[in-house]
Design an enzyme around this catalytic site. Structure first.
Site, PDB file in Angstrom:
ATOM      1  N   ASN A  90      66.889  50.383 107.813  1.00 12.58           N
ATOM      2  CA  ASN A  90      67.540  49.718 106.670  1.00 12.58           C
ATOM      3  C   ASN A  90      67.800  50.637 105.477  1.00 12.58           C
ATOM      4  O   ASN A  90      68.647  50.346 104.658  1.00 12.58           O
ATOM      5  CB  ASN A  90      66.757  48.464 106.252  1.00 12.58           C
ATOM      6  CG  ASN A  90      65.414  48.792 105.656  1.00 12.58           C
ATOM      7  OD1 ASN A  90      64.772  49.762 106.067  1.00 12.58           O
ATOM      8  ND2 ASN A  90      64.971  48.016 104.687  1.00 12.58           N
ATOM      9  N   GLU A 130      54.081  51.511 105.450  1.00 15.37           N
ATOM     10  CA  GLU A 130      54.844  50.731 104.465  1.00 15.37           C
ATOM     11  C   GLU A 130      55.546  49.637 105.248  1.00 15.37           C
ATOM     12  O   GLU A 130      56.344  49.925 106.144  1.00 15.37           O
ATOM     13  CB  GLU A 130      55.847  51.614 103.721  1.00 15.37           C
ATOM     14  CG  GLU A 130      55.201  52.644 102.810  1.00 15.37           C
ATOM     15  CD  GLU A 130      54.297  52.055 101.736  1.00 15.37           C
ATOM     16  OE1 GLU A 130      54.474  50.880 101.358  1.00 15.37           O
ATOM     17  OE2 GLU A 130      53.381  52.775 101.286  1.00 15.37           O
ATOM     18  N   CYS A 138      63.159  45.758 102.241  1.00 15.22           N
ATOM     19  CA  CYS A 138      61.762  45.305 102.195  1.00 15.22           C
ATOM     20  C   CYS A 138      61.454  44.690 100.833  1.00 15.22           C
ATOM     21  O   CYS A 138      60.565  43.861 100.707  1.00 15.22           O
ATOM     22  CB  CYS A 138      60.830  46.471 102.482  1.00 15.22           C
ATOM     23  SG  CYS A 138      61.169  47.895 101.455  1.00 15.22           S
TER      24      CYS A 138
HETATM   25  P1  NAP Z   1      60.398  48.271 113.339  1.00 20.85           P
HETATM   26  O1  NAP Z   1      60.988  47.502 114.455  1.00 20.85           O
HETATM   27  O2  NAP Z   1      58.949  48.132 113.092  1.00 20.85           O
HETATM   28  O3  NAP Z   1      60.779  49.796 113.623  1.00 20.85           O
HETATM   29  C1  NAP Z   1      60.490  50.827 112.716  1.00 20.85           C
HETATM   30  C2  NAP Z   1      60.451  52.142 113.454  1.00 20.85           C
HETATM   31  O4  NAP Z   1      59.345  52.146 114.362  1.00 20.85           O
HETATM   32  C3  NAP Z   1      61.685  52.422 114.319  1.00 20.85           C
HETATM   33  O5  NAP Z   1      61.926  53.808 114.313  1.00 20.85           O
HETATM   34  C4  NAP Z   1      61.224  51.971 115.691  1.00 20.85           C
HETATM   35  O6  NAP Z   1      61.944  52.568 116.751  1.00 20.85           O
HETATM   36  C5  NAP Z   1      59.784  52.465 115.672  1.00 20.85           C
HETATM   37  N1  NAP Z   1      58.889  51.775 116.609  1.00 20.85           N
HETATM   38  C6  NAP Z   1      58.950  50.484 117.028  1.00 20.85           C
HETATM   39  N2  NAP Z   1      57.912  50.220 117.865  1.00 20.85           N
HETATM   40  C7  NAP Z   1      57.187  51.367 117.971  1.00 20.85           C
HETATM   41  C8  NAP Z   1      56.010  51.726 118.674  1.00 20.85           C
HETATM   42  N3  NAP Z   1      55.356  50.838 119.425  1.00 20.85           N
HETATM   43  N4  NAP Z   1      55.538  52.980 118.558  1.00 20.85           N
HETATM   44  C9  NAP Z   1      56.167  53.877 117.756  1.00 20.85           C
HETATM   45  N5  NAP Z   1      57.306  53.605 117.084  1.00 20.85           N
HETATM   46  C10 NAP Z   1      57.802  52.357 117.165  1.00 20.85           C
HETATM   47  O7  NAP Z   1      61.116  47.926 111.956  1.00 20.85           O
HETATM   48  P2  NAP Z   1      62.669  47.860 111.624  1.00 20.85           P
HETATM   49  O8  NAP Z   1      63.244  46.633 112.226  1.00 20.85           O
HETATM   50  O9  NAP Z   1      63.311  49.173 111.927  1.00 20.85           O
HETATM   51  O10 NAP Z   1      62.618  47.721 110.024  1.00 20.85           O
HETATM   52  C11 NAP Z   1      62.508  46.508 109.364  1.00 20.85           C
HETATM   53  C12 NAP Z   1      61.112  46.310 108.784  1.00 20.85           C
HETATM   54  O11 NAP Z   1      60.758  47.421 107.984  1.00 20.85           O
HETATM   55  C13 NAP Z   1      61.013  45.116 107.863  1.00 20.85           C
HETATM   56  O12 NAP Z   1      59.822  44.421 108.105  1.00 20.85           O
HETATM   57  C14 NAP Z   1      60.998  45.732 106.478  1.00 20.85           C
HETATM   58  O13 NAP Z   1      60.393  44.943 105.477  1.00 20.85           O
HETATM   59  C15 NAP Z   1      60.231  46.977 106.735  1.00 20.85           C
HETATM   60  N6  NAP Z   1      60.485  47.969 105.686  1.00 20.85           N
HETATM   61  C16 NAP Z   1      59.471  48.280 104.809  1.00 20.85           C
HETATM   62  C17 NAP Z   1      59.702  49.188 103.775  1.00 20.85           C
HETATM   63  C18 NAP Z   1      58.612  49.568 102.809  1.00 20.85           C
HETATM   64  O14 NAP Z   1      58.716  50.617 102.199  1.00 20.85           O
HETATM   65  N7  NAP Z   1      57.591  48.761 102.647  1.00 20.85           N
HETATM   66  C19 NAP Z   1      60.958  49.775 103.646  1.00 20.85           C
HETATM   67  C20 NAP Z   1      61.956  49.438 104.550  1.00 20.85           C
HETATM   68  C21 NAP Z   1      61.702  48.546 105.577  1.00 20.85           C
HETATM   69  P3  NAP Z   1      63.272  51.876 117.357  1.00 20.85           P
HETATM   70  O15 NAP Z   1      64.267  51.852 116.266  1.00 20.85           O
HETATM   71  O16 NAP Z   1      63.619  52.790 118.462  1.00 20.85           O
HETATM   72  O17 NAP Z   1      62.866  50.506 117.802  1.00 20.85           O
END
Ligand code: NAP
Length: 496
Positions: free
Chosen positions: A163, A261, A295
């Site tokens: 994002n 995060e 987020c």
């Molecule tokens: P996500 O599905 O958790 O994926 C994040 C990253 O982790 C991606 O690179 C993903 O790879 C990888 N990943 C997924 N499963 C994994 C595993 N088992 N082992 C290692 N890596 C793994 O999250 P998203 O959909 O990309 O992002 C949305 C979320 O991020 C929301 O909940 C949002 O609130 C949060 N967010 C938080 C912040 C903050 O600073 N607090 C900032 C931005 C976003 P793939 O893409 O290949 O699946």
């Protein structure tokens, strides 16, 4: 971008490489995956490497080999490379911003804005790298020179979401490099092109080989071996709570340092004495910009009951007037969701809330005229029960719920009744109530009279409760995670 990142073309679609040990190269599998424009799913932006455990192993080996030289290099020399990368990226800000919009779906203005933030982060840490790295203490022995040093951790794994496809990688990678670590970077599968742009700028700025390695591919094939590799001493992760907790379990079990995060369910409290026009603009910006996929997005408008119906009506009018469409088109303010699965999920949450009897005031439908993209019309619900799913769970889409409350005490209590604690806002002219909110709100980022999603790059960023793992990113806070401390007792030999 240096065209060495492009390995070849397939039917005029560029094929981008991994970046391992200073070379852009194909994955050992020989396979690639498509990166498609979420506004026009028929458009393939590029092909990227479907990497696996062998590529991760090569990347970690390269980072491990480079760790000593990079860690011992003068911080001034490291800073010079970061500053040069900032100039390279700044010279491309419009092109990279456009690519960001094409692959992530936020508007061109937001895409350029986010790329500019990555430039600012490079500049900031070029300066930060030159700040003092320790403290000097008095000792019980007047001849002892007693001081502390901050030293790099070694090889760090960076795992990022889609994002903020250039800003989040930048705010992890750049401080990690500034403080002397070497890296293996796994970007989100949905947004690998921004990752390539960032890595290319650093490569062209003269980063030595092996210091930063980019491995594209799926969570299972790339993320999993990365978090399990014993040579990776720290993992910095941003993403969903479920994945973050699993990564923490696996990586902490083997003794790695882990920073998470995670998600948010961010409240904007609007009191009856607020400047209502300003509050409406800020709440809508916080809720709907980037299609609500931040987020820090405002997800709950907690509103004094006295003004709740007027505010809901005016929010509905303005939300209903937002222009939804291709984010590269002039005048469009709301783009698509990241992919069809996300659009279906968000539409499903809206349908579920409706079927539970929550009043949908505007939006929520999938626009037929935009069926090639992953669009959902911005939605507003009124009279949301704070304990309902809509009141508790992160929607990660253009969905806002109004929760009426009786006073500031109830507003803060409701705001705090979620598992998250990333950011929060209050709109009021009353300084006492504003300070009560600042004291009592459980959130890592707190705004008075501005939207929940605002964040500047030179100050700490992170959440309370389920939104974070207590550590903070950005600004001076990043040093805590990316360094370890050494305490030195330096005594002269007895003869002196
Ligand atoms: P996500 O599905 O958790 O994926 C994040 C990253 O982790 C991606 O690179 C993903 O790879 C990888 N990943 C997924 N499963 C994994 C595993 N088992 N082992 C290692 N890596 C793994 O999250 P998203 O959909 O990309 O992002 C949305 C979320 O991020 C929301 O909940 C949002 O609130 C949060 N967010 C938080 C912040 C903050 O600073 N607090 C900032 C931005 C976003 P793939 O893409 O290949 O699946």
């Amino acid at each position: 971008m240096t065209n060495t990142a492009i390995l070849n073309q397939q039917d005029s679609t560029p094929v981008y490489g991994n970046f391992i040990n200073g070379e852009w190269a194909a994955a050992t599998s020989g396979g690639t995956f498509e990166n498609r424009n979420p506004a026009r799913a028929s458009e393939v932006i590029g092909l990227f490497q479907s990497s696996g455990a062998g590529d991760v192993d090569a990347a970690v080996t390269a980072a491990d080999d480079a760790a000593r030289t990079w860690g011992e290099m003068s911080a001034i020399a490291r800073a010079n490379i970061l500053y040069k990368a900032s100039e390279i990226l700044a010279s491309r800000v419009n092109d990279v911003g456009r690519d960001l919009s094409r692959e992530e779906g936020k508007t061109l203005k937001e895409g350029i804005g986010e790329t500019t933030r990555a430039v600012q982060i490079l500049r900031y840490y070029a300066g930060e790298a030159q700040q003092p790295i320790g403290e000097h203490y008095p000792s019980t022995n007047p001849m002892t020179m007693l001081y502390t040093l901050r030293e790099p951790l070694g090889v760090v794994g960076i795992i990022t979401p889609w994002n903020f496809p250039i800003a989040i990688p930048a705010w992890k990678i750049v401080p990690a490099l500034a403080f002397g670590n070497t890296l293996v970077f796994k970007p989100a599968t949905a947004t690998p092109l921004c990752a390539v742009h960032l890595v290319a700028a650093l490569q062209e700025a003269g980063l030595p080989q092996g210091v930063l390695n980019l491995v594209t591919g799926s969570a299972g094939a790339v993320g999993d071996p990365l978090i399990k590799d014993e040579r990776v001493v720290a993992i910095s992760f941003t993403g969903s709570n479920e994945v973050g907790q699993e990564i923490k379990r696996v990586a902490s079990d083997r003794g790695a340092k882990v920073q998470l995060e995670l998600g948010g369910k961010n409240p904007a409290i609007v009191l009856a004495d607020a400047d209502i026009d300003h509050a409406i603009t800020q709440v809508i910006n916080g809720a709907m910009m980037s299609t609500g996929q931040k987020c820090t997005a405002t997800s709950r408008a907690i509103v004094d009951r006295k003004i709740a119906s007027e505010l809901t009506e005016r929010l509905a009018q303005q939300i209903g007037g937002l222009k939804v469409g291709d984010p590269l088109t002039e005048g469009i303010t709301i783009g698509p969701l990241i992919d069809e699965k996300a659009a279906e999920r968000v539409a499903g949450e809206i349908g579920r809330a409706k079927s539970e009897g929550v009043a949908l005031v505007t939006g929520g439908e999938r626009p037929e005229a935009l069926s090639d993209g992953h669009f959902v019309m911005p939605a507003l619900f009124s009279d949301v029960d704070p304990q309902s799913r809509l009141g508790q769970e992160e929607m990660f889409g253009p969905v806002l719920g109004v929760i009426p409350v009786d006073d500031v005490d109830e507003a803060i209590a409701v705001a705090n009744q979620v598992r998250y604690g990333l950011s929060a806002s209050i709109f009021t002219r009353d300084l006492g109530r504003a300070l009560q909110f600042v004291r009592q709100i459980q959130a890592g980022i707190v705004h008075v009279n501005s939207e929940t999603a605002g964040a500047e790059p030179h100050v700490p960023f992170g959440g309370y409760k389920g939104s974070s793992s207590y550590s903070r990113e950005q600004g001076k806070a990043a040093r805590e995670f990316y360094t370890q401390m050494k305490t030195v007792y330096l005594d002269p030999p007895p003869s002196v």
